[in-house]
Design a protein around this motif. Structure first.
Motif, PDB file in Angstrom:
ATOM      1  N   LYS A  75      55.124  28.316  53.439  1.00 43.31           N
ATOM      2  CA  LYS A  75      54.240  28.447  54.597  1.00 43.31           C
ATOM      3  C   LYS A  75      54.598  27.425  55.673  1.00 43.31           C
ATOM      4  N   HIS A  78      57.711  28.553  57.452  1.00 46.46           N
ATOM      5  CA  HIS A  78      57.368  29.691  58.304  1.00 46.46           C
ATOM      6  C   HIS A  78      56.661  29.221  59.582  1.00 46.46           C
ATOM      7  N   ASP A  79      55.690  28.318  59.437  1.00 47.91           N
ATOM      8  CA  ASP A  79      54.961  27.800  60.598  1.00 47.91           C
ATOM      9  C   ASP A  79      55.885  27.053  61.557  1.00 47.91           C
ATOM     10  N   VAL A  81      59.136  27.517  61.957  1.00 40.42           N
ATOM     11  CA  VAL A  81      60.001  28.495  62.624  1.00 40.42           C
ATOM     12  C   VAL A  81      59.253  29.176  63.763  1.00 40.42           C
ATOM     13  N   LEU A  82      57.993  29.560  63.538  1.00 41.08           N
ATOM     14  CA  LEU A  82      57.211  30.193  64.604  1.00 41.08           C
ATOM     15  C   LEU A  82      56.986  29.240  65.774  1.00 41.08           C
ATOM     16  N   MET A  83      56.688  27.980  65.475  1.00 45.88           N
ATOM     17  CA  MET A  83      56.460  26.997  66.521  1.00 45.88           C
ATOM     18  C   MET A  83      57.744  26.769  67.338  1.00 45.88           C
ATOM     19  N   ASP A  85      60.246  28.844  67.675  1.00 48.24           N
ATOM     20  CA  ASP A  85      60.510  30.063  68.434  1.00 48.24           C
ATOM     21  C   ASP A  85      59.694  30.084  69.719  1.00 48.24           C
ATOM     22  N   ASP A  86      58.429  29.705  69.634  1.00 48.57           N
ATOM     23  CA  ASP A  86      57.564  29.663  70.816  1.00 48.57           C
ATOM     24  C   ASP A  86      58.061  28.622  71.828  1.00 48.57           C
TER      25      ASP A  86
END
Length: 123
Positions: A75, A78-79, A81-83, A85-86
């Motif tokens: 998790k 994943h978090d 990577v999302l951050m 990416d943003d």
């Protein structure tokens, strides 16, 4: 020499969460009195041992390795990577918005003419 447990991100196999780990044997030094076993044999024996006890793998290193507990869960990765990416998307959008627009005339210009023109404009 020390044996440490390196916790890896959990994996989902057939809908079941499996805790993964690897074993690390650090500060390994061959026997100074003639090395009864070569380093590759020691590394392979340690990997076999690691697999027997359920580890994903075993790592033998000659230096000190400090394993920090609970540094990466699935998790968390994943978090992150999302951050990232943003943040990267926002930065690229800012870069595109700040970039001047160049218009080229249709005609006899070649690619080298365009590159030269852009180089002159940026000086």
């Amino acid at each position: 020499m020390r044996i440490q447990v390196l916790h890896l991100p959990d994996e989902t196999v057939d809908g079941e969460e499996i805790a993964r780990f690897a074993l690390v044997l650090d500060e390994y030094a061959p026997d100074p009195d003639g090395a009864t076993r070569d380093d590759t044999d020691v590394a392979q024996t340690f990997r076999n041992f690691a697999h027997m006890v359920g580890a994903k793998d075993g790592l033998v290193v000659d230096r000190r390795v400090e394993v920090v507990e609970n540094t990466a869960t699935q998790k968390t990765v994943h978090d992150i990577v999302l951050m990232l990416d943003d943040l990267i998307t926002k930065r690229l959008d800012q870069h595109v918005a700040a970039r001047p627009t160049f218009h080229f005339q249709q005609g006899g210009e070649t690619t080298s003419d365009r590159v030269r023109l852009l180089t002159e404009r940026t000086r």
